[in-house]
Structures are given as C-alpha cells and as structure tokens.
Design a protein around this motif. Structure first.
Motif, PDB file in Angstrom:
ATOM      1  N   PRO A 122      14.681  -9.564  -3.664  1.00  0.00           N
ATOM      2  CA  PRO A 122      15.624  -9.137  -4.716  1.00  0.00           C
ATOM      3  C   PRO A 122      15.121  -9.537  -6.103  1.00  0.00           C
ATOM      4  CG  PRO A 122      16.515 -10.980  -3.413  1.00  0.00           C
ATOM      5  CD  PRO A 122      15.183 -10.661  -2.835  1.00  0.00           C
ATOM      6  N   GLY A 123      15.295  -8.630  -7.053  1.00  0.00           N
ATOM      7  CA  GLY A 123      14.933  -8.901  -8.437  1.00  0.00           C
ATOM      8  C   GLY A 123      13.476  -9.260  -8.631  1.00  0.00           C
ATOM      9  N   ALA A 124      12.602  -8.580  -7.891  1.00  0.00           N
ATOM     10  CA  ALA A 124      11.177  -8.932  -7.967  1.00  0.00           C
ATOM     11  C   ALA A 124      10.587  -8.534  -9.311  1.00  0.00           C
ATOM     12  CB  ALA A 124      10.432  -8.231  -6.845  1.00  0.00           C
ATOM     13  N   SER A 125       9.762  -9.409  -9.853  1.00  0.00           N
ATOM     14  CA  SER A 125       9.133  -9.164 -11.147  1.00  0.00           C
ATOM     15  C   SER A 125       7.834  -8.373 -10.942  1.00  0.00           C
ATOM     16  CB  SER A 125       8.800 -10.509 -11.803  1.00  0.00           C
ATOM     17  OG  SER A 125       7.868 -11.200 -10.977  1.00  0.00           O
ATOM     18  N   PRO A 126       7.266  -7.811 -12.023  1.00  0.00           N
ATOM     19  CA  PRO A 126       5.967  -7.121 -11.907  1.00  0.00           C
ATOM     20  C   PRO A 126       4.878  -8.041 -11.357  1.00  0.00           C
ATOM     21  CG  PRO A 126       7.002  -6.606 -14.002  1.00  0.00           C
ATOM     22  CD  PRO A 126       7.852  -7.661 -13.381  1.00  0.00           C
ATOM     23  N   GLU A 127       5.010  -9.359 -11.617  1.00  0.00           N
ATOM     24  CA  GLU A 127       4.003 -10.303 -11.101  1.00  0.00           C
ATOM     25  C   GLU A 127       4.018 -10.324  -9.569  1.00  0.00           C
ATOM     26  OE1 GLU A 127       6.154 -11.077 -13.526  1.00  0.00           O
ATOM     27  OE2 GLU A 127       4.706 -11.090 -15.183  1.00  0.00           O
ATOM     28  N   VAL A 128       5.212 -10.232  -9.014  1.00  0.00           N
ATOM     29  CA  VAL A 128       5.318 -10.223  -7.533  1.00  0.00           C
ATOM     30  C   VAL A 128       4.641  -8.964  -6.989  1.00  0.00           C
ATOM     31  CG1 VAL A 128       6.917 -10.059  -5.579  1.00  0.00           C
ATOM     32  CG2 VAL A 128       7.417 -11.612  -7.465  1.00  0.00           C
ATOM     33  N   GLU A 129       4.933  -7.811  -7.615  1.00  0.00           N
ATOM     34  CA  GLU A 129       4.308  -6.551  -7.168  1.00  0.00           C
ATOM     35  C   GLU A 129       2.788  -6.659  -7.242  1.00  0.00           C
ATOM     36  OE1 GLU A 129       5.702  -2.891  -8.725  1.00  0.00           O
ATOM     37  OE2 GLU A 129       7.815  -3.490  -8.689  1.00  0.00           O
ATOM     38  N   ALA A 130       2.278  -7.233  -8.318  1.00  0.00           N
ATOM     39  CA  ALA A 130       0.827  -7.368  -8.498  1.00  0.00           C
ATOM     40  C   ALA A 130       0.250  -8.306  -7.436  1.00  0.00           C
ATOM     41  CB  ALA A 130       0.521  -7.903  -9.905  1.00  0.00           C
ATOM     42  N   ALA A 131       0.978  -9.391  -7.144  1.00  0.00           N
ATOM     43  CA  ALA A 131       0.482 -10.353  -6.153  1.00  0.00           C
ATOM     44  C   ALA A 131       0.423  -9.719  -4.764  1.00  0.00           C
ATOM     45  CB  ALA A 131       1.402 -11.591  -6.129  1.00  0.00           C
ATOM     46  N   VAL A 132       1.442  -8.900  -4.443  1.00  0.00           N
ATOM     47  CA  VAL A 132       1.467  -8.237  -3.117  1.00  0.00           C
ATOM     48  C   VAL A 132       0.315  -7.237  -3.019  1.00  0.00           C
ATOM     49  CG1 VAL A 132       2.777  -6.606  -1.708  1.00  0.00           C
ATOM     50  CG2 VAL A 132       3.934  -8.573  -2.719  1.00  0.00           C
ATOM     51  N   THR A 133       0.133  -6.456  -4.100  1.00  0.00           N
ATOM     52  CA  THR A 133      -0.942  -5.452  -4.093  1.00  0.00           C
ATOM     53  C   THR A 133      -2.301  -6.130  -3.916  1.00  0.00           C
ATOM     54  OG1 THR A 133       0.398  -4.100  -5.566  1.00  0.00           O
ATOM     55  CG2 THR A 133      -1.930  -3.521  -5.391  1.00  0.00           C
ATOM     56  N   ALA A 134      -2.506  -7.229  -4.615  1.00  0.00           N
ATOM     57  CA  ALA A 134      -3.783  -7.950  -4.522  1.00  0.00           C
ATOM     58  C   ALA A 134      -3.964  -8.539  -3.124  1.00  0.00           C
ATOM     59  CB  ALA A 134      -3.821  -9.075  -5.576  1.00  0.00           C
ATOM     60  N   PHE A 135      -2.875  -9.051  -2.568  1.00  0.00           N
ATOM     61  CA  PHE A 135      -2.958  -9.639  -1.219  1.00  0.00           C
ATOM     62  C   PHE A 135      -3.368  -8.565  -0.203  1.00  0.00           C
ATOM     63  CE2 PHE A 135      -0.951 -10.161   2.904  1.00  0.00           C
ATOM     64  CZ  PHE A 135      -1.478 -11.377   3.312  1.00  0.00           C
TER      65      PHE A 135
ATOM     66  N   LEU B  56      12.827 -14.569  -1.023  1.00  0.00           N
ATOM     67  CA  LEU B  56      12.898 -13.689   0.147  1.00  0.00           C
ATOM     68  C   LEU B  56      14.345 -13.497   0.587  1.00  0.00           C
ATOM     69  CD1 LEU B  56       9.975 -15.174   2.306  1.00  0.00           C
ATOM     70  CD2 LEU B  56       9.874 -13.426   0.526  1.00  0.00           C
ATOM     71  N   ALA B  57      14.750 -12.207   0.723  1.00  0.00           N
ATOM     72  CA  ALA B  57      16.096 -11.936   1.236  1.00  0.00           C
ATOM     73  C   ALA B  57      16.033 -11.424   2.677  1.00  0.00           C
ATOM     74  CB  ALA B  57      16.785 -10.890   0.357  1.00  0.00           C
ATOM     75  N   GLY B  58      14.889 -11.010   3.104  1.00  0.00           N
ATOM     76  CA  GLY B  58      14.784 -10.508   4.484  1.00  0.00           C
ATOM     77  C   GLY B  58      13.335 -10.396   4.915  1.00  0.00           C
ATOM     78  N   LEU B  59      13.111 -10.663   6.209  1.00  0.00           N
ATOM     79  CA  LEU B  59      11.749 -10.557   6.750  1.00  0.00           C
ATOM     80  C   LEU B  59      11.845  -9.940   8.156  1.00  0.00           C
ATOM     81  CD1 LEU B  59       8.670 -11.279   6.824  1.00  0.00           C
ATOM     82  CD2 LEU B  59       9.326 -13.491   7.755  1.00  0.00           C
ATOM     83  N   GLU B  60      11.075  -8.883   8.365  1.00  0.00           N
ATOM     84  CA  GLU B  60      11.133  -8.204   9.671  1.00  0.00           C
ATOM     85  C   GLU B  60       9.698  -7.899  10.108  1.00  0.00           C
ATOM     86  OE1 GLU B  60      14.027  -4.837  10.029  1.00  0.00           O
ATOM     87  OE2 GLU B  60      12.209  -3.730  10.485  1.00  0.00           O
ATOM     88  N   VAL B  61       9.349  -8.311  11.332  1.00  0.00           N
ATOM     89  CA  VAL B  61       8.011  -8.028  11.859  1.00  0.00           C
ATOM     90  C   VAL B  61       8.149  -7.082  13.055  1.00  0.00           C
ATOM     91  CG1 VAL B  61       5.894  -8.986  12.839  1.00  0.00           C
ATOM     92  CG2 VAL B  61       7.217 -10.315  11.158  1.00  0.00           C
ATOM     93  N   THR B  62       7.516  -5.903  12.975  1.00  0.00           N
ATOM     94  CA  THR B  62       7.546  -4.945  14.083  1.00  0.00           C
ATOM     95  C   THR B  62       6.206  -5.012  14.809  1.00  0.00           C
ATOM     96  OG1 THR B  62       8.936  -3.543  12.710  1.00  0.00           O
ATOM     97  CG2 THR B  62       7.995  -2.533  14.681  1.00  0.00           C
ATOM     98  N   GLU B  63       6.298  -5.345  16.108  1.00  0.00           N
ATOM     99  CA  GLU B  63       5.069  -5.463  16.896  1.00  0.00           C
ATOM    100  C   GLU B  63       4.488  -4.067  17.148  1.00  0.00           C
ATOM    101  OE1 GLU B  63       3.401  -8.173  18.030  1.00  0.00           O
ATOM    102  OE2 GLU B  63       4.780  -9.345  16.796  1.00  0.00           O
ATOM    103  N   PRO B  64       3.184  -3.982  17.347  1.00  0.00           N
ATOM    104  CA  PRO B  64       2.592  -2.668  17.647  1.00  0.00           C
ATOM    105  C   PRO B  64       3.154  -2.142  18.959  1.00  0.00           C
ATOM    106  CG  PRO B  64       0.998  -4.434  18.022  1.00  0.00           C
ATOM    107  CD  PRO B  64       2.178  -5.046  17.354  1.00  0.00           C
ATOM    108  N   SER B  65       3.421  -0.834  19.025  1.00  0.00           N
ATOM    109  CA  SER B  65       4.044  -0.265  20.224  1.00  0.00           C
ATOM    110  C   SER B  65       3.029   0.520  21.045  1.00  0.00           C
ATOM    111  CB  SER B  65       5.183   0.671  19.824  1.00  0.00           C
ATOM    112  OG  SER B  65       4.627   1.819  19.216  1.00  0.00           O
ATOM    113  N   LEU B  66       3.433   0.798  22.288  1.00  0.00           N
ATOM    114  CA  LEU B  66       2.584   1.623  23.151  1.00  0.00           C
ATOM    115  C   LEU B  66       2.457   3.024  22.560  1.00  0.00           C
ATOM    116  CD1 LEU B  66       1.046   1.749  25.828  1.00  0.00           C
ATOM    117  CD2 LEU B  66       3.172   2.429  26.934  1.00  0.00           C
TER     118      LEU B  66
END
Lengths: 321, 272
Positions: free
Chosen positions: A239-252, A295-305
C-alpha cells in the motif's frame, strides 16, 4: 499389469494416413492411478480404446496380465472396464438398476453376486433413491454416475477412465475422485485421462505425457513439474508504494533474470508479481522493505502440472515445427 | 469365468431388455400400427381383387402359383414380408441403435458374444412378429381367407427356414449398417430388393430371367418357395428348395458373423 510396447495406430481416410499413436510404451500396474495426459488430438482416447479392445493396434503389443487382447479378447474384457465421460454408455429407457442388471448379464456375473453388487454400486454413486427411475429422467450428472457404476459391475482389475468427471458438478467430481483413489488403494490398476489437471495431480502416482501420439515424458506429477522448470509466482501487495519501491522491485527482477509485473489495485496499492523457478519470496520482500515499502499481503503460487504440460506441449510443437 | 459362445443368459437378458424398452417406448401405438398394417394389407388386396379382377384371377396366375385363391396368396406373402422386414429390422438395427444411443462402446467392451446378443433380439422379433402376423391372419380370416397347410410339422419347418433366412440377412445388414454408419437408405434398399425378387406378392416367373437369377442370391427367395408349398398350394415343402433356403441362409449367418467384428472395429475407428 497392463503393458504396451511400441504401440502404433494409424487411421486411413482415403489416401491419407493419420498416425494417432506412435510408438507408445506404457505400464499400468495394479494399485496405482496412472495418468495419461496430452492436449486434444494427442492420442489419449485412441490409446484407451486400444487397451479396452475396441481398436486393434497397427503394430506393437498390448498385454493385460500377460494376456494378449488380440488372442484372448474375452478373457481380457473380464479384467477391464471402460468409463468414458463423453459418452452416456447406459440405456435411456431402462432404470438405473435395470441397466446394471443387464450389464451384469453381459459380464456373466453370477446371480448371487450381482444383486448385492448392484445395491453396493448404486450406493457408491449415490443413486440408491433413483434406482427405479428410467435414465432418460436422470440429469447428466446422474447418468454419468450410473455409467461409473456400470464400469465397476464386473469388479474389473483394471479401470480405464477417459475424462470420467466431464460435465459433473464439483461435489460429485470430488466424490468420484475419492472412489477412484479408494479403488486404487484396494489394488485396482487405473488409467486416467482428464482435462482437469488438478484431478490428475491429486490422484496419479505416475503420469505419461504424450503429444501427437508420441511419448514426451513421464514421472510423478511433482517430478514433471520440477523437470519442466515450473515457475513459482510471488504476489506482494504494497500500500502507498513510492517510486523508489517500484524501482527497487524492477532492479531486483532484472538481477534475478525475470520481469516484475507492477499493477495498481482499486485502493491504489501496488501489486507486484514475479515468476521465477527459485525461492524469491524472501529476497523480494526484503528489497521492498529496504526501499521503504510495507507489506499488506504475500501470496506464493507453486508451479502446477498444468504449467508443466503446457510447457511440454509447446516444446514438442516447436520440435515438430 | 468365460462365457460360452451361446450364453443363454445373454439371450434371455437381451430379450427382456428389448421387450422392456419397446413396451416403454411404444406403450400402445406400436400395436395400433401393427393392427392397421394387417387391416390395410389384406383389405386393399380384397378391394383390388373385387374392383379390378371382378373377384377372379387370371388362368396364368393359377398356373404360376398352383392356387386360384388370390387373397390367400397375398395373405401368406404379406405375413411373410412382415416377418422378414420386422425380423431383419429388429436384429439388423440393434447395433446401429446402440451406436446412436452411445452404448456401443459399453456393449463391445463387455465379453458377451455378439451371437447370443443378436439372438436375443431375434427372439424378441419373433415374439413381436407372431403377434403382428396373428393380427394380419385374423383380418384375413374375417375376409374369408383360409390358407392351405400341409401339416404342423411342415409349417414349423417352413417358419424355421424363413427364420434362418431372416437371421442371416439381419447379421449381414447389421454389418453393412454400422460400416456405412446409416440405417435408412440401407434398410429401404434391402426391403425394396427383397420385395421385388423374393415373390412375396406376385409369382417370380413374371420377373425377367436376370432378376429371377439374382433372387436366388437372397435367402428369402427359396424360403418363400418353401412357405408357398406349405401354406399356398398345400403340397408341402420341396426338399430341394428347403435345402437351398437353409444353405443360403446359413451362408449369410456365417458371412455376417465373420464380418461383424470388422464392422464393429470400423465403427469404433470412425469415431476416433
């Protein structure tokens, strides 16, 4: 054990020849649900029809407990049965009980055994109350459940299931999966084709994947998923992510060799999606927090058949093309 | 446990199944239709004889048939044609009906042989036909028809010979129908051919020689000669024609039984 060796089936239509099954080698042991997967036209139904003695292979061999279906079709037919979800396979103007009785006669089930078995099967598929109703008054799901009971009337050692839950309501499909799992646990060999890959993943101990009639790969659902490099998908809501967060995610994501999906939810929160074969949930969240995000939510979806089958089919298509 | 080739329980079960389904499908219309067929067949022949022939037949007809009883001749022919068409239809269409109903795969994957299954249909057909022919004969009797009969043994033999012919034709027709994947054109073509060639309603000697020769390839032709000997002239079954009828009928049975497994596989392949 049902075994096939270099099974091949050609269909001739005028001057053209279509190869539906091409060199397939399978093993369906007792006590296990074996899956047969592939997209439409892959050769699944043709393979099942050959195993059910309905079609003759052009070449290759089939053995059912060492019996050759071409030489001993009747002995083989006593040991197997077929349930096809796409076909009704029961008589519309007969009641559920009459249908089971008639098929019991065709399978030479002794009278003393047949009556109790019909009652047991009607209870198993939840049709005891509708046993005296003619099938033309059944819903599609009821007729399909009766077809399943018909497939068990001879207490087969091997059950061939071609899309058995096609068109069934979710609770009935779930009940059927339980029945199939129980039958395998009791020692029956089951071959299952299904478009519902979650069903295959839940039931099958071993899966064959075919494409254009050819064997592509085999293994347990977990092995297939791992082998095809299935990707986990991590979704993080910030929630309320700044441009710095977007840049950090893109770089990651760039460092990890992938691309991050950045979307805005209705409330303005940033929703980050990153797919990767490795464990990236931890490093990704640390990158977000490190850039000042919460972080307001985290969801991990495992690879499916399903992902694995699609990847395999694409790879096979690329090779063919 | 393996089923014997002529499993009586499969014959009984198939008879019962067909009886149950027919009774549910046609609770009363089937029997009204049958009654009307009998009334019209004999009634129209009666009117035709009165209106066109003035109640008498030509001398040539008597020479050809050995009888001056036209209504009796028509009654025997109509009863036999009813026997043939309905018998061939019930057993011949059994498998293609399974295909249309979506039950052919379930039937073929079962170990029961095709012969007892089709005999079950034939047994039902025979029962239904006895009912139908009884209605027709009742109508004929009311119009004064009194068919000849050379004895109950001869009558039973004639009916058996016709039954073998009908069952043989139904097996071959069944194989043709599921190979072609259609029933309507096949059955109508066959019925037209046998109506023309086998001498049901007119003496075969009125046909050109080629058609008379072709008629010998149809098992109902010799069977009709046997039937005529018993029920029209009262002279009894001619041994030569009886042997020919049985030989041709059994040949059709063998050809049908050999052809059916291939036809069934063909039907399965068509729907791959």
């Amino acid at each position: 054990m049902i075994e096939t060796q270099d099974l091949r089936k050609e269909f001739r239509d005028g001057r053209t020849t279509k190869v539906a099954v091409d060199g397939l080698t399978l093993a369906i042991p007792p006590g296990r649900v074996t899956g047969l997967l592939g997209l439409n036209g892959a050769g699944k139904t043709t393979t099942i029809k050959i195993l059910a003695t309905l079609l003759r292979p052009t070449s290759g061999t089939v053995r059912v407990d060492e019996l050759d279906p071409l030489r001993d079709p009747k002995a083989v037919r006593h040991r197997i049965n077929l349930i096809a979800g796409g076909e009704r396979m029961v008589y519309a103007r007969m009641t559920g009980r009459e249908n089971l009785w008639y098929f019991g006669q065709l399978y030479d089930v002794p009278r003393a055994v047949l009556g109790p078995r019909i009652d047991e099967l009607l209870a198993l598929v939840g049709l005891t109350g509708a046993a005296g109703t003619v099938v033309e008054r059944y819903s599609r799901g009821m007729a399909q459940r009766l077809s399943i009971a018909r497939g068990l009337i001879n207490d087969p050692a091997y059950l061939l299931l071609d899309e058995p839950t096609l068109g069934l309501d979710a609770p009935i499909a779930r009940d059927l999966r339980r029945v199939v799992a129980r039958l395998a646990a009791e020692g029956k060999g089951v071959l299952l084709t299904s478009h519902y890959l979650a069903e295959v993943e839940e039931l099958c101990g071993h899966v064959y994947v075919i494409g254009d009639g050819r064997h592509l790969t085999e293994g347990s659902p977990a092995e297939l998923t791992a082998r095809t490099g299935g990707h986990r998908t991590v979704r993080v809501t910030v929630p309320g992510a700044s441009p710095e967060v977007e840049a950090a995610v893109t770089a990651f994501a760039a460092r990890a060799g992938t691309v991050a999906g950045l979307d805005r939810a209705g409330d303005g929160a940033l929703v980050v999606s990153v797919s990767h074969p490795g464990e990236i949930a931890g490093p990704l969240t640390m990158a977000i927090v490190g850039a000042g995000g919460t972080l307001a939510g985290l969801e991990v979806t495992e690879p499916s058949l399903e992902d694995a089958i699609l990847a395999l089919n694409d790879a096979a298509w690329l090779v063919t093309a | 446990m393996l089923s014997p080739p002529l499993s009586p329980h499969v014959i009984r079960a198939t008879f019962w199944r067909t009886w149950t389904v027919t009774r549910r499908a046609y609770p009363w219309s089937y029997f009204v239709g049958t009654l009307m067929l009998g009334v019209f067949t004999v009634g129209l022949a009666h009117l035709g004889l009165a209106a066109i022939g003035g109640g008498r037949v030509a001398g040539d007809f008597v020479t050809a048939t050995g009888s001056a009883d036209y209504l009796g001749y028509v009654t025997v022919g109509a009863a036999a044609f009813m026997f043939v068409t309905h018998g061939v239809l019930w057993a011949g269409k059994a498998l293609i009906q399974e295909q249309r109903e979506g039950t052919l795969g379930a039937l073929l994957v079962a170990p029961a042989g095709r012969l007892p299954y089709l005999l079950g249909f034939a047994a039902f057909a025979f029962t239904a036909i006895v009912l139908e022919v009884s209605v027709l004969l009742g109508c004929a009797y009311a119009l004064g028809v009194r068919p000849a009969a050379s004895g109950p043994g001869d009558a039973a033999l004639a009916i058996l010979v016709l039954g073998v012919a009908v069952f043989g034709m139904s097996l071959v027709l069944s194989a043709v129908m599921i190979t072609a994947g259609e029933a309507h054109i096949t059955q109508n073509s066959v019925f037209l051919a046998i109506a023309l060639l086998s001498g049901f309603t007119f003496p075969r000697r009125y046909l050109p020689g080629v058609l008379q020769w072709l008629g010998e390839l149809v098992p109902t032709t010799a069977a009709m000669d046997v039937l005529r000997g018993v029920f029209t002239t009262g002279a009894g079954p001619a041994p030569g024609r009886t042997a020919v009828a049985l030989a041709v009928g059994l040949l059709y049975v063998v050809v049908g039984l050999l052809w059916l497994p291939r036809a069934e596989r063909h039907a399965m392949e068509r729907s791959y």
